[in-house]
Design a protein around this motif. Structure first.
Motif, PDB file in Angstrom:
ATOM      1  N   PHE A  88       0.813  -1.232   0.000  1.00 35.36           N
ATOM      2  CA  PHE A  88       0.000   0.000   0.000  1.00 35.36           C
ATOM      3  C   PHE A  88       0.846   1.281   0.000  1.00 35.36           C
ATOM      4  O   PHE A  88       0.654   2.152  -0.831  1.00 35.36           O
ATOM      5  N   GLN A 145      -5.623  -0.544  -0.271  1.00 39.68           N
ATOM      6  CA  GLN A 145      -5.074  -0.797  -1.607  1.00 39.68           C
ATOM      7  C   GLN A 145      -5.891  -0.070  -2.669  1.00 39.68           C
ATOM      8  O   GLN A 145      -5.333   0.420  -3.663  1.00 39.68           O
ATOM      9  N   PRO A 165      -0.442  -6.833  -6.075  1.00 41.41           N
ATOM     10  CA  PRO A 165      -1.283  -5.911  -5.292  1.00 41.41           C
ATOM     11  C   PRO A 165      -2.220  -6.583  -4.305  1.00 41.41           C
ATOM     12  O   PRO A 165      -2.769  -5.922  -3.430  1.00 41.41           O
ATOM     13  N   VAL A 177     -10.275  -5.524  -4.728  1.00 37.50           N
ATOM     14  CA  VAL A 177      -9.154  -4.895  -5.443  1.00 37.50           C
ATOM     15  C   VAL A 177      -9.142  -5.356  -6.901  1.00 37.50           C
ATOM     16  O   VAL A 177      -8.963  -4.555  -7.821  1.00 37.50           O
TER      17      VAL A 177
END
Length: 244
Positions: A88, A145, A165, A177
């Motif tokens: 992040f 995120q 990610p 995400v």
């Protein structure tokens, strides 16, 4: 949009990248996969020069990323390449809104009112308009995120890089995400994603690059890769995935 030409990278005597030649076209989504230690993250980090290369050339939107330049020029160039990290990397003392506003104001000189309007639009886009005034410590990992993605988009980059990610997220947060990443791909954003999410690769990628030992061993469309991988190492990788 992104081009690698004879790229080599060493850590001491260990060669992390070997003779990388590949391209990501404008509007294309490329997923980079492979076993741990294969060079995936090193490769993507050369695109915004978080990793220096020993030889070869990396260009983004026509710019030679590893050409000699001042630190100010490098920072300016980096600001035009969206990068979403595994961890992040939000500023903990700033709200979600301020995290997204920061770069446009300080790097591009955008006026505060304009930066705020744009940041609110981006937070709405990633489903977090209601969390604009929350601090990172008050957000879940998936929410943090998504703020990081909004922050990267705030500089209106021509390409977005994602370095694993979802790997720091609890399983139930991964989907939120990936949904944002699917939306970006649907809008035609050029994306290069290092990820272990093979469902995402199969569904969203235009091409899959399979890496091992610092080389791209196979590059093909997802259908061909998952149904009929050609390289024995790729076949073994997919077989291991299926067995799990």
């Amino acid at each position: 949009m992104i081009s690698f030409s004879n790229v080599n990278k060493w850590y001491g005597e260990y060669q992390a990248l070997t003779d990388i030649n590949a391209e990501v076209s404008k509007g294309e989504v490329v997923v980079v996969c492979g076993p741990s230690g294969s060079g995936k993250s090193t490769l993507i980090r050369t695109v915004n020069r978080l990793e220096e290369i020993k030889s070869g050339k990396v260009t983004v939107d026509g710019h030679d990323i590893h050409a000699p330049m001042s630190s100010a020029q490098l920072n300016r160039m980096r600001s035009r390449i969206g990068f979403v990290f595994q961890s992040f990397n939000l500023f903990p003392h700033l709200s979600a809104l301020d995290n997204v506003m920061l770069s446009p104001m300080h790097v591009s000189g955008v006026k505060r009112v304009e930066a705020r309007d744009r940041a609110l639009q981006l937070l709405d886009r990633v489903g977090l308009a209601a969390k604009a005034n929350s601090y990172p410590g008050q957000l879940s990992g998936g929410q943090q995120q998504r703020v990081a993605i909004a922050r990267a988009l705030a500089m209106e980059p021509p390409a977005m890089l994602f370095d694993e990610p979802t790997s720091a997220l609890d399983p139930e947060m991964v989907g939120e995400v990936l949904a944002v990443m699917r939306s970006l791909a649907g809008d035609g954003m050029t994306m290069m994603c290092v990820t272990h999410e093979m469902g995402f690769a199969r569904e969203v990628a235009d091409r899959v690059w399979f890496m091992d030992a610092g080389r791209i061993l196979e590059a093909s469309d997802p259908e061909s890769f998952f149904r009929n991988a050609q390289h024995p190492r790729a076949q073994r990788f997919l077989s291991d995935l299926r067995s799990h």
